[in-house]
Scaffold this active site. Sequence first.
Site, PDB file in Angstrom:
ATOM      1  N   ASP A 191      -2.069  -0.973  10.618  1.00 13.85           N
ATOM      2  CA  ASP A 191      -1.056  -2.092  11.254  1.00 13.85           C
ATOM      3  C   ASP A 191       0.061  -1.800  11.936  1.00 13.85           C
ATOM      4  OD1 ASP A 191      -3.092  -3.426  10.412  1.00 13.85           O
ATOM      5  OD2 ASP A 191      -2.323  -4.414   8.631  1.00 13.85           O
TER       6      ASP A 191
HETATM    7  N1  URA Z   1      -5.236  -2.067   5.309  1.00  9.38           N
HETATM    8  C1  URA Z   1      -4.303  -3.034   5.966  1.00  9.38           C
HETATM    9  O1  URA Z   1      -4.362  -4.080   5.572  1.00  9.38           O
HETATM   10  N2  URA Z   1      -3.508  -2.610   6.939  1.00  9.38           N
HETATM   11  C2  URA Z   1      -3.542  -1.014   7.540  1.00  9.38           C
HETATM   12  O2  URA Z   1      -2.733  -0.746   8.251  1.00  9.38           O
HETATM   13  C3  URA Z   1      -4.310  -0.223   6.696  1.00  9.38           C
HETATM   14  C4  URA Z   1      -5.251  -0.944   5.844  1.00  9.38           C
END
Ligand code: URA
Length: 246
Positions: free
Chosen positions: A113
Site C-alpha cells: 500500500d
Molecule cells: N497487507 C496490507 O494490508 N497492506 C500492505 O501493503 C501489504 C499487506
Amino acid sequence: MAVVTERARTMIRLDKYLADMGIGTRTEVKQLIKKGKVSVDGIVVKKPETRIDESISLVQADGKALSYVRWEYYMLNKPAGVVSATEDGRDKTVIDLIDSRRRKDLFPVGRLDKDTEGLLLITNDGALAHRLLSPKKHVDKTYFAKVKGLVTADTVQRFGEGLDIGAGDVEMTMPAKLEIIQSGDISLIRLTIQEGKFHQVKRMFQAVGMEVLYLKREAMGTLLLDETLALGEYRELTKEELEKLL
Ligand code: URA
C-alpha cells in the site's frame, strides 16, 4: 553490475533489443536501423527483424556500444508515499526510485500500500514473480506492524485458524503466524502470511476489531530486507540472494 543468468542466451529481434535498452520506442529504433545507424558485430544491419544473440552480439547504435541486460533484480526499501505501480499519473512510483535501471519492463513483485514501508523486489522476471506471489507456492511474507488494540493469545489463535476478511462474501485467509512483540493499547507484532490478498494485513486486524497504524514488510521467501538501506534506497540483489530465490 546487473545479474545475467543462464537464461540470457536467447535470440532476440534487433528492434526489441534496442527498445528494451531504452534507445527509443519500437518505431524510433526501427527508423534508426533503417537509416543504417545500427551495427551488429561490426556490420551495419538494416532489417529491424534481424535476430541476434543478446548475450554475445556486439551492438552499436549511433557509434555507441551497448551491452544488453536481460534480467534485473533490485531490493527496494519502499518509503511511505510512493505507489507500487509501474506508472501513475499523480504519484511517484516505486519504479521511479530505481535510478540506475536499464530495462523498460521492470515491475514490483506484489503491491505494498502507499503507506506501507519495507521490502519490495523490483524485477522484469515474470516467472520469479509468479512463484513468489502464487498462494499455491506457500511463500512466506513477513510483516512488522504497530496495531491499535490489545493483541492476545486469543488473537494469535484466531490468526492461526484463518480469518474471514470478506466484505459481504466470506473470504477466508490461510492460517497465519502471529507473534506478539509487545502488547498494550498499542501492540507491536510480527505476522507471516503466505498469500497477498488486497490490504490483507490491515483487513485481518480489522476482522478482529483492531487497526494497523504502521506496516512494514521485512521478508519475502528467502529474501530479507537489508536494514542498511534507508527508506527510498535500493540495491541489486547479491548473487547468493538471487540463487536462493531462483
Ligand atoms: N497487507 C496490507 O494490508 N497492506 C500492505 O501493503 C501489504 C499487506
